[in-house]
Design an enzyme around this catalytic site. Sequence first.
Site, PDB file in Angstrom:
ATOM      1  N   CYS A 149       0.824  -1.214   0.000  1.00  0.00           N
ATOM      2  CA  CYS A 149       0.000   0.000   0.000  1.00  0.00           C
ATOM      3  C   CYS A 149       0.857   1.262   0.000  1.00  0.00           C
ATOM      4  CB  CYS A 149      -0.931  -0.003   1.203  1.00  0.00           C
ATOM      5  SG  CYS A 149      -2.026   1.421   1.224  1.00  0.00           S
TER       6      CYS A 149
ATOM      7  N   CYS B 189      -0.586   4.164   1.894  1.00  0.00           N
ATOM      8  CA  CYS B 189      -0.410   4.166   3.350  1.00  0.00           C
ATOM      9  C   CYS B 189       1.028   4.523   3.719  1.00  0.00           C
ATOM     10  CB  CYS B 189      -0.688   2.783   3.939  1.00  0.00           C
ATOM     11  SG  CYS B 189      -2.165   1.985   3.350  1.00  0.00           S
ATOM     12  N   ASP B 190       1.981   3.921   3.030  1.00  0.00           N
ATOM     13  CA  ASP B 190       3.347   3.888   3.547  1.00  0.00           C
ATOM     14  C   ASP B 190       4.364   4.730   2.771  1.00  0.00           C
ATOM     15  OD1 ASP B 190       2.336   2.088   5.374  1.00  0.00           O
ATOM     16  OD2 ASP B 190       2.741   0.364   4.084  1.00  0.00           O
TER      17      ASP B 190
END
Length: 474
Positions: free
Chosen positions: A171, A174-175
């Site tokens: 992801c 997200c990261d």
Amino acid sequence: MSNRKAFFALVFIISCAGGIIGVSRARRGIDINKALDKNNVVHVAIIGSGPAGLSAAVYGARFKRNVLVFKGPKPGGLLTETSEVENWPGNKTILGPVLIADMEQHARSLGVTCVQDTVESVDFNQFPFVLHTQQGDTIYALSVIIATGGAPLFLGVKGEQEYWGKGVTSCAKCDAPFYKGEDVVVVGGGDSAVEEAIQLAPYARKITVLVRKDRMKAAQSMQDRLRQYPSITVLYNVEIKEITGDTNQVTGVSLWDNKDKVLKQMPLNGVFLAIGHKPNTDVFKSSLKMDANGYIKLVDGRTQKTSIPGVFAAGDAEDNYYRQAIVASGSGVRAAIDADAFLTEIGLSLSVQEQLRPHLFSAASLETTVKEVATVAAFDELVASGALVVVDFFTPDCPSCNELEPIFNLVARDYAHVAEFIKVDAQELIDLSERLHITKVPCVMIFKEGNLVASYRKVLSKEELKEAVDIFVG
Ligand code: NDP
């Protein structure tokens, strides 16, 4: 035949047909009156909140049915991981999360209830159908639409699980902020790989897309977008054989060049997987007919009917071919129309709906929240107090963070007397994230007497989180 005789013949045929339907329904145990003995009843339960589920919800509500959407582990589904969507008719370009938020708002405005809960088990042999949720509720559904979408696939190579959350992730949304100035690879050649690479571009120094064939599968328009980013390059005919690291963090990959037949070492800090998805249908495995890859089988031509009458499926849970948001949306609409016809067939008239009203599900019991700590000073003060502190580090719009949130809230409610549960925006408090070496969210950390005593870089189940806290209670 006289008109009179023809009329009686017709009445005879219709009553026979009615009798047959009545017998077959009785055999299946489908009797609307059974719902009057239950509470937590819904007319249409929709499992999943991507385009299939939310489109079904809009139609279900417009049919004046009572509709409950379980938003599930990844609210909004895969569209929430997408940035620009350029193939949604009527919108030349729209952000995936915006499109999904609009759909949810539309559904809610029509009276649909959307809950941040996940269906963990089902019993389709009973009627009303029984759904057990993660938050501990039991729902009785007169019809069910399964719109659970897909989950990311893994490579299955050495080091992938060991370094999951320590440099391996699926992801970028997200990261990506944790890879500022670093070298990363994105694995895969589809539209998702392009998306991941573009989402990394504002942060990473160098992004290499690893494609196993001599061409990408992504749409040409998506491939063209890659060329706008000088930090992104594409390597063809390569496959990761192993992910290596220093036990704390990924440091490289062994890369097999399947054309030149050579194995190379590639130093890097992050591996972003984008190699496709599998259907999220495990919960229904023993209840419904599926194909060998876990896609739910539709049984009746141009309908969304599954092998259980009253249970319908839509979107990537049943579609292993088109896998487009707009197709998922269309199949959700079909499922809602089929569900409405089913409800009419089993006798859910307006007067029966009125009788059922006191038995309907209310979402009030599911609302629980955890306070967010917004400054490093406030965080440090809380940890220094010596209390048992359980922290959910998240980033905004991170789908797996949304997955953890209801679980975290639930455990926080049950453990409020023994520990402080807080959440922290890891992107907003990036200094704190760096100090705590957070490279993947969601990340749960537990502090006791001022010290970090445990850290988990994955979506914990309710039981796992409880066990993790139990170790330090007392
Ligand atoms: P896809 O199935 O389309 O692509 C998967 C890619 O991963 C393929 O290139 C495949 O290679 C590669 N792959 C699979 N297994 C491995 C492996 N073990 N090692 C290396 N590479 C591997 O999945 P996506 O998630 O990209 O897309 C799913 C659907 O969602 C598609 O229909 C896509 O159009 C849609 N989508 C649309 C977006 C948009 O419009 N903005 C954004 C993202 C997705 P190979 O080609 O060799 O099979």
